[in-house]
Write a protein that holds these residues in place. Structure first.
Motif, PDB file in Angstrom:
ATOM      1  N   LEU A  58       5.073  30.917   2.301  1.00  0.00           N
ATOM      2  CA  LEU A  58       4.043  29.977   2.732  1.00  0.00           C
ATOM      3  C   LEU A  58       2.726  30.231   2.006  1.00  0.00           C
ATOM      4  O   LEU A  58       2.033  29.288   1.595  1.00  0.00           O
ATOM      5  CB  LEU A  58       3.839  30.075   4.248  1.00  0.00           C
ATOM      6  CG  LEU A  58       4.999  29.576   5.120  1.00  0.00           C
ATOM      7  CD1 LEU A  58       4.773  29.961   6.574  1.00  0.00           C
ATOM      8  CD2 LEU A  58       5.142  28.062   4.999  1.00  0.00           C
ATOM      9  N   GLN A  59       2.374  31.496   1.844  1.00  0.00           N
ATOM     10  CA  GLN A  59       1.126  31.823   1.156  1.00  0.00           C
ATOM     11  C   GLN A  59       1.181  31.465  -0.316  1.00  0.00           C
ATOM     12  O   GLN A  59       0.138  31.242  -0.943  1.00  0.00           O
ATOM     13  CB  GLN A  59       0.815  33.312   1.349  1.00  0.00           C
ATOM     14  CG  GLN A  59       0.401  33.652   2.781  1.00  0.00           C
ATOM     15  CD  GLN A  59       0.510  35.138   3.091  1.00  0.00           C
ATOM     16  OE1 GLN A  59       0.971  35.932   2.261  1.00  0.00           O
ATOM     17  NE2 GLN A  59       0.101  35.518   4.300  1.00  0.00           N
ATOM     18  N   ALA A  60       2.388  31.365  -0.862  1.00  0.00           N
ATOM     19  CA  ALA A  60       2.543  30.953  -2.257  1.00  0.00           C
ATOM     20  C   ALA A  60       2.584  29.431  -2.401  1.00  0.00           C
ATOM     21  O   ALA A  60       2.821  28.931  -3.504  1.00  0.00           O
ATOM     22  CB  ALA A  60       3.816  31.564  -2.836  1.00  0.00           C
ATOM     23  N   GLY A  61       2.381  28.719  -1.307  1.00  0.00           N
ATOM     24  CA  GLY A  61       2.338  27.258  -1.353  1.00  0.00           C
ATOM     25  C   GLY A  61       3.698  26.594  -1.287  1.00  0.00           C
ATOM     26  O   GLY A  61       3.830  25.408  -1.609  1.00  0.00           O
ATOM     27  N   ARG A  62       4.729  27.333  -0.862  1.00  0.00           N
ATOM     28  CA  ARG A  62       6.076  26.781  -0.813  1.00  0.00           C
ATOM     29  C   ARG A  62       6.290  25.959   0.463  1.00  0.00           C
ATOM     30  O   ARG A  62       5.712  26.251   1.505  1.00  0.00           O
ATOM     31  CB  ARG A  62       7.131  27.888  -0.871  1.00  0.00           C
ATOM     32  CG  ARG A  62       7.016  28.786  -2.080  1.00  0.00           C
ATOM     33  CD  ARG A  62       7.416  28.049  -3.360  1.00  0.00           C
ATOM     34  NE  ARG A  62       7.495  28.967  -4.488  1.00  0.00           N
ATOM     35  CZ  ARG A  62       6.545  29.119  -5.384  1.00  0.00           C
ATOM     36  NH1 ARG A  62       5.423  28.430  -5.273  1.00  0.00           N
ATOM     37  NH2 ARG A  62       6.684  29.963  -6.392  1.00  0.00           N
ATOM     38  N   ALA A  98       4.701  24.336   6.089  1.00  0.00           N
ATOM     39  CA  ALA A  98       3.920  24.520   4.858  1.00  0.00           C
ATOM     40  C   ALA A  98       2.509  24.934   5.229  1.00  0.00           C
ATOM     41  O   ALA A  98       2.041  24.686   6.344  1.00  0.00           O
ATOM     42  CB  ALA A  98       3.907  23.235   4.030  1.00  0.00           C
ATOM     43  N   SER A  99       1.844  25.553   4.273  1.00  0.00           N
ATOM     44  CA  SER A  99       0.440  25.922   4.482  1.00  0.00           C
ATOM     45  C   SER A  99      -0.444  24.700   4.300  1.00  0.00           C
ATOM     46  O   SER A  99      -0.368  24.027   3.267  1.00  0.00           O
ATOM     47  CB  SER A  99       0.025  27.004   3.494  1.00  0.00           C
ATOM     48  OG  SER A  99      -1.384  27.166   3.495  1.00  0.00           O
ATOM     49  N   PRO A 100      -1.304  24.389   5.264  1.00  0.00           N
ATOM     50  CA  PRO A 100      -2.221  23.261   5.084  1.00  0.00           C
ATOM     51  C   PRO A 100      -3.300  23.530   4.047  1.00  0.00           C
ATOM     52  O   PRO A 100      -4.022  22.610   3.649  1.00  0.00           O
ATOM     53  CB  PRO A 100      -2.831  23.082   6.483  1.00  0.00           C
ATOM     54  CG  PRO A 100      -2.734  24.424   7.112  1.00  0.00           C
ATOM     55  CD  PRO A 100      -1.490  25.051   6.567  1.00  0.00           C
ATOM     56  N   PHE A 101      -3.396  24.772   3.606  1.00  0.00           N
ATOM     57  CA  PHE A 101      -4.430  25.148   2.650  1.00  0.00           C
ATOM     58  C   PHE A 101      -3.896  25.237   1.216  1.00  0.00           C
ATOM     59  O   PHE A 101      -4.640  25.549   0.289  1.00  0.00           O
ATOM     60  CB  PHE A 101      -5.047  26.493   3.061  1.00  0.00           C
ATOM     61  CG  PHE A 101      -5.408  26.539   4.518  1.00  0.00           C
ATOM     62  CD1 PHE A 101      -6.447  25.754   5.010  1.00  0.00           C
ATOM     63  CD2 PHE A 101      -4.688  27.318   5.410  1.00  0.00           C
ATOM     64  CE1 PHE A 101      -6.766  25.770   6.361  1.00  0.00           C
ATOM     65  CE2 PHE A 101      -5.005  27.343   6.760  1.00  0.00           C
ATOM     66  CZ  PHE A 101      -6.048  26.564   7.232  1.00  0.00           C
ATOM     67  N   ALA A 102      -2.605  24.959   1.044  1.00  0.00           N
ATOM     68  CA  ALA A 102      -2.016  24.950  -0.291  1.00  0.00           C
ATOM     69  C   ALA A 102      -2.379  23.649  -1.002  1.00  0.00           C
ATOM     70  O   ALA A 102      -2.511  22.603  -0.368  1.00  0.00           O
ATOM     71  CB  ALA A 102      -0.501  25.096  -0.200  1.00  0.00           C
ATOM     72  N   PRO A 103      -2.556  23.675  -2.325  1.00  0.00           N
ATOM     73  CA  PRO A 103      -2.907  22.438  -3.043  1.00  0.00           C
ATOM     74  C   PRO A 103      -1.755  21.443  -3.034  1.00  0.00           C
ATOM     75  O   PRO A 103      -0.591  21.814  -3.158  1.00  0.00           O
ATOM     76  CB  PRO A 103      -3.218  22.935  -4.465  1.00  0.00           C
ATOM     77  CG  PRO A 103      -2.488  24.235  -4.584  1.00  0.00           C
ATOM     78  CD  PRO A 103      -2.492  24.843  -3.215  1.00  0.00           C
ATOM     79  N   VAL A 138      -0.260  19.803  -0.795  1.00  0.00           N
ATOM     80  CA  VAL A 138       0.832  19.994   0.155  1.00  0.00           C
ATOM     81  C   VAL A 138       1.302  18.659   0.727  1.00  0.00           C
ATOM     82  O   VAL A 138       2.514  18.416   0.855  1.00  0.00           O
ATOM     83  CB  VAL A 138       0.423  20.980   1.275  1.00  0.00           C
ATOM     84  CG1 VAL A 138      -0.772  20.465   2.086  1.00  0.00           C
ATOM     85  CG2 VAL A 138       1.604  21.242   2.203  1.00  0.00           C
ATOM     86  N   LYS A 139       0.376  17.763   1.058  1.00  0.00           N
ATOM     87  CA  LYS A 139       0.782  16.464   1.605  1.00  0.00           C
ATOM     88  C   LYS A 139       1.513  15.634   0.564  1.00  0.00           C
ATOM     89  O   LYS A 139       2.526  14.982   0.866  1.00  0.00           O
ATOM     90  CB  LYS A 139      -0.445  15.700   2.132  1.00  0.00           C
ATOM     91  CG  LYS A 139      -1.080  16.326   3.352  1.00  0.00           C
ATOM     92  CD  LYS A 139      -2.066  15.383   4.011  1.00  0.00           C
ATOM     93  CE  LYS A 139      -3.216  15.038   3.104  1.00  0.00           C
ATOM     94  NZ  LYS A 139      -4.207  14.164   3.774  1.00  0.00           N
ATOM     95  N   GLU A 140       1.009  15.652  -0.647  1.00  0.00           N
ATOM     96  CA  GLU A 140       1.653  14.888  -1.716  1.00  0.00           C
ATOM     97  C   GLU A 140       3.062  15.411  -1.996  1.00  0.00           C
ATOM     98  O   GLU A 140       4.004  14.623  -2.182  1.00  0.00           O
ATOM     99  CB  GLU A 140       0.813  14.953  -2.993  1.00  0.00           C
ATOM    100  CG  GLU A 140      -0.530  14.229  -2.905  1.00  0.00           C
ATOM    101  CD  GLU A 140      -1.615  15.047  -2.214  1.00  0.00           C
ATOM    102  OE1 GLU A 140      -2.754  14.569  -2.136  1.00  0.00           O
ATOM    103  OE2 GLU A 140      -1.324  16.187  -1.759  1.00  0.00           O
ATOM    104  N   ASN A 141       3.215  16.734  -2.019  1.00  0.00           N
ATOM    105  CA  ASN A 141       4.535  17.311  -2.280  1.00  0.00           C
ATOM    106  C   ASN A 141       5.528  16.970  -1.167  1.00  0.00           C
ATOM    107  O   ASN A 141       6.690  16.652  -1.424  1.00  0.00           O
ATOM    108  CB  ASN A 141       4.427  18.828  -2.443  1.00  0.00           C
ATOM    109  CG  ASN A 141       3.763  19.218  -3.746  1.00  0.00           C
ATOM    110  OD1 ASN A 141       3.772  18.461  -4.712  1.00  0.00           O
ATOM    111  ND2 ASN A 141       3.151  20.405  -3.783  1.00  0.00           N
ATOM    112  N   LEU A 142       5.055  17.038   0.076  1.00  0.00           N
ATOM    113  CA  LEU A 142       5.926  16.702   1.196  1.00  0.00           C
ATOM    114  C   LEU A 142       6.330  15.231   1.154  1.00  0.00           C
ATOM    115  O   LEU A 142       7.497  14.878   1.354  1.00  0.00           O
ATOM    116  CB  LEU A 142       5.231  17.020   2.520  1.00  0.00           C
ATOM    117  CG  LEU A 142       5.280  18.483   2.980  1.00  0.00           C
ATOM    118  CD1 LEU A 142       4.297  18.718   4.120  1.00  0.00           C
ATOM    119  CD2 LEU A 142       6.692  18.861   3.425  1.00  0.00           C
ATOM    120  N   ASN A 143       5.367  14.366   0.900  1.00  0.00           N
ATOM    121  CA  ASN A 143       5.651  12.930   0.896  1.00  0.00           C
ATOM    122  C   ASN A 143       6.513  12.508  -0.287  1.00  0.00           C
ATOM    123  O   ASN A 143       7.459  11.734  -0.142  1.00  0.00           O
ATOM    124  CB  ASN A 143       4.350  12.129   0.890  1.00  0.00           C
ATOM    125  CG  ASN A 143       3.800  11.903   2.280  1.00  0.00           C
ATOM    126  OD1 ASN A 143       4.553  11.757   3.232  1.00  0.00           O
ATOM    127  ND2 ASN A 143       2.483  11.875   2.399  1.00  0.00           N
TER     128      ASN A 143
END
Length: 566
Positions: free
Chosen positions: A399-403, A426-431, A433-438
């Motif tokens: 999670l801390q690695a943005g996975r 997912a981490s809400p603080f990862a760059p 994250v919303k775009e990757n999920l969507n």
């Protein structure tokens, strides 16, 4: 003694097994057969309930179904008969269709009688909306409450107003079809280009992107002088038939032609969605305030498909005078299986009420040995974690690695929402994250928000949110000092989807959030459902492995095993 409760067999069927110690098993048919839309007898769900508790049909004292098909047919027949002079062709068509549906329903009851193969076991037909009401009241912590159910239609009705006291439920008003905001909401769902009866959740979130310029028009669709809402017929075609029932008068009022091309623009679609959402909030809040004053009720219980709408529930919490509101979290058709079982248990067998509902993990669970067999069969590479501490350490590293992490732990949840057992985290603080999920995992519209999971102890520090946040049934409001931190996940008005995680209910996710907060800016994680686009939530290890490999999910933590694509 045990009761097997079944929801109405028309759509989204489910089964619930209730015993002396409460709910022993519950699951929707669609999740087990891996089809988004199902109908008929929930054979797989029923068999799961029996297998999970290691009992046979001889141990089931009663099978209770949340449907009275003959009464439903009579109500529909009367409704269509009144419209025959106005629209004889459509009324005749729907009368014939209703007769066919009645035949299928009665045949389903004949099959159920044969399936239970126990002459001492009773097969009961119970009113659909009374089961909705029971599912909300008996699950609530209230000894006395006003109960409101609203959906498109069930057993020929669109809703119910009742008072719950102790173990009694007294019906005050019945709302006939189609006089419900839920039916109008589905009409607008189709109007804006989504699938009615299935994608109303898209309409609710699209509403946040538009201005409610037609809200007064939708409010005017209901006559306000009556204690029970009534639709103004001039807004609808004479037979209330067809996929879209809006009349030419309605289209003239909003200034467009009744053709798909005329309403294709994104701005207009968002305006229509915002308008029906705002009007629904206004109408239901106004009506509930009237009922509250008439009954003197301090608490409110809600069920029915309309109340799967967190925006509406949040508006009712803010704009009505009830001390507290409870929404049955599986508020759709599947939740009537709960109500059917509880109605028999409390009203017919006079059993005392149990504790309030705090968890929904009544579905299948799997041992590490069972998970390993699936992983080996799939030739999947994995790592074994010896303890919970190791499992949490590895998940935190990912999670801390943005996975994006598939999280498959414990028993599957009952209902439409993933509450931390079958989730993507997912981490809400990862760059991005919303775009990757969507874009790479969910394949869904960008305007649909993600929930933020937070521990019960930390919730008040970041959000103002009612206890309904345990089931993601409402919205929270971000505290002023944390708005900048949360701005990527905030909705208009500084609101957010919030899941409150209790240590007693989900200790593993609770511990993960606590430890994540030790190094992250806040103990918050993005939580969304673990499933492929167009499929139900994953239930089995095989479902999880398939969804993991067929999507952009970066890692899978399943039991004590960790899979990673990196």
């Amino acid at each position: 003694m045990r009761v097997l409760g079944l929801s109405a067999l028309t759509h989204d069927p489910a089964a619930v097994l209730l015993g002396e110690h409460g709910i022993e098993a519950a699951m929707e048919e669609s999740k087990l057969v891996r089809v988004r839309t199902t109908a008929g007898i929930p054979r797989a769900a029923m068999q799961y309930c029996l297998d999970h508790t290691e009992i046979s049909w001889s141990d089931v004292a009663c099978v209770a179904v949340a449907s009275r098909p003959l009464r439903a047919w009579m109500r529909h027949a009367l409704f269509r008969a009144r419209r025959t002079p106005l629209a004889p062709i459509s009324s005749g068509y729907y009368q014939t269709k209703a007769a066919g549906e009645l035949g299928r329903e009665l045949n389903n009851f004949r099959i159920l009688e044969l399936m239970k193969a126990n002459p001492k076991s009773r097969l009961l037909q119970l009113d659909h909306h009374l089961c909705h009401a029971a599912s909300a009241f008996y699950a609530s912590p209230f000894d006395r409450a006003l109960i409101l159910t609203l959906d498109e239609q069930g057993d020929g009705r669109s809703g119910l107003v009742a008072l719950g006291e102790g173990a009694r439920i007294r019906v005050r008003h019945s709302i006939p079809f189609p006089h419900s905001p839920a039916w109008v909401y589905s009409q607008v769902t189709e109007l804006v280009g989504y699938q009615p009866h299935h994608e109303e959740h898209k309409t609710q979130w699209l509403s946040l992107a538009g201005d409610p310029v037609f809200a007064d028009l939708f409010v005017d669709m209901f006559r306000r002088e009556r204690s029970v809402p009534r639709l103004n017929s001039r807004f609808f075609n004479r037979g209330v038939a067809g996929h879209l029932a809006f009349s030419d008068y309605f289209y003239r009022q909003i200034g467009i032609a009744p053709s798909p091309e005329a309403r294709a623009g994104d701005a207009l679609r968002a305006q229509l969605a915002a308008s029906v959402q705002k009007a629904t909030e206004t109408l239901v809040a106004r009506w509930l305030e009237l009922l509250r004053k008439r009954t003197g009720a301090r608490f409110l219980c809600l069920a029915g498909g309309l109340f799967l709408n967190p925006l509406l529930v949040a508006a009712l919490e803010e704009n009505t005078g009830f001390e507290r509101i409870f929404v049955q979290p599986a508020a759709g058709n599947e939740g009537t299986a709960l109500g059917a079982a509880w109605l028999v248990w409390h009203r017919q067998w006079s059993k005392p009420r149990g504790d309030a509902l705090t968890r929904l993990d009544w579905g299948p669970s799997y041992s590490n040995e069972e998970i390993k067999q699936v992983l080996d069969n799939c030739k999947a590479g994995y790592r074994w974690m010896n303890s919970d501490a190791e499992r949490l350490d590895e998940t935190l590293r990912l999670l801390q690695a943005g996975r994006i992490v598939g999280w498959f732990q414990g028993a599957a949840e009952f209902g439409p929402r993933a509450l931390g057992n079958r989730s993507l985290l997912a981490s809400p603080f990862a760059p991005y994250v919303k775009e990757n999920l969507n874009d790479y995992v969910k394949h869904r519209e960008s305007f649909r928000p993600f929930a933020l999971a937070v521990t019960e102890e930390d919730c008040a520090r970041y959000f103002d949110c009612s206890p309904l946040g345990r089931f993601m049934a409402t919205l929270g409001r971000a505290r002023a000092e944390h708005r900048r931190l949360l701005e990527g996940f905030l909705l208009p008005g500084d609101r957010a989807r919030v899941q409150i995680v209790s240590r007693d209910v989900n200790p593993l996710l609770w511990a993960l959030l606590k430890r994540f907060g030790e190094k992250a800016p806040a103990p918050l994680l993005v939580n969304t459902s673990f499933n492929l686009f167009g499929e139900p939530l994953v239930v089995t290890p095989r479902d999880a492995v398939r969804s993991y490999f067929c999507s952009g999910t970066d890692a899978l933590v399943i039991g004590n095993f960790v899979l990673s694509k990196s």
